[in-house]
Design an enzyme around this catalytic site. Structure first.
Site, short mmCIF file in Angstrom:
data_model
loop_
_atom_site.label_atom_id
_atom_site.label_comp_id
_atom_site.label_asym_id
_atom_site.label_seq_id
_atom_site.Cartn_x
_atom_site.Cartn_y
_atom_site.Cartn_z
N THR A 38 -0.46 1.15 1.51
CA THR A 38 -0.66 0.05 0.55
C THR A 38 0.47 0.01 -0.47
OG1 THR A 38 -2.12 1.35 -0.89
CG2 THR A 38 -3.17 0.03 0.85
N HIS A 81 2.37 9.55 -7.99
CA HIS A 81 1.28 10.54 -7.92
C HIS A 81 0.05 9.96 -8.61
CE1 HIS A 81 -0.45 14.51 -7.44
NE2 HIS A 81 -0.95 14.37 -8.65
#
Length: 185
Positions: free
Chosen positions: A13, A100
């Protein structure tokens, strides 16, 4: 025109957000396992390479390194789960970034990826979480922070709902950082 290489391991994504924002700049997608991100790359007409981490465990970085041209402007780790070796990191010093799913330095490091990060945030009783884009260094999730986006953790959040909240910000943050680093308007 800037040249981007994107390293992936999963559904892609974040890769899709990059492909949508920079349709002519992504020159290659490299995966360390068979994953849907390779399909996204193929659908966009971008060269896609599989360097299977199980087959090339000891030479994964070396094989990836061989696929990245010297004139690459930026390498983006977009849900990439393998650890790159120091030779590749040094070759592209300050040209490799990672996204992250936490507010680093919280919940980073070895073994902290995917749903595990969100489980740790909930278990720790954190009031907020988010995502971080940082430069890749030889320390896992330890490179200089470039940008962060925050989300509030509510009492009814689960690791899964928190993951969705954070993911909603990842695409925008990552695309914005790439734009800034490459000065693309």
């Amino acid at each position: 025109m800037s040249k981007l290489v994107v390293l992936v391991s999963g559904g892609g994504t974040n890769l899709q957000a990059i492909l949508d924002a920079f349709p002519n700049q992504v020159i290659s997608v490299i995966a360390d396992r068979d994953c849907y991100a390779l399909v996204r790359a193929a659908n966009a007409g971008v060269a896609a390479h599989l360097v299977d981490r199980k087959l090339y465990r000891d030479e994964l970085s070396e094989r990836i390194n061989a696929l990245i041209p010297d004139d690459c402007d930026l390498i983006v780790l977009a849900g990439f789960l393998s650890i790159l070796d120091s030779q590749l990191i040094q070759r592209f010093n300050h040209k490799i970034i990672n996204i992250h799913p936490s507010l680093l330095p919280r919940h980073g490091g070895a073994g902290m990826w995917g749903i595990k990060v969100h489980q740790a945030a909930i278990k720790s009783g954190d009031q907020e979480s988010g995502c971080t884009v940082h430069y890749v260094s030889e320390e896992i999730d330890g490179g200089a922070i470039i940008a962060q986006a925050k989300v509030i953790i509510t009492p009814d959040d689960t690791a899964e709902s928190l993951q969705q909240k954070v993911l909603a910000h990842e695409h925008e943050l990552l695309v914005g950082v790439i734009r800034k680093l490459l000065s693309i308007n």
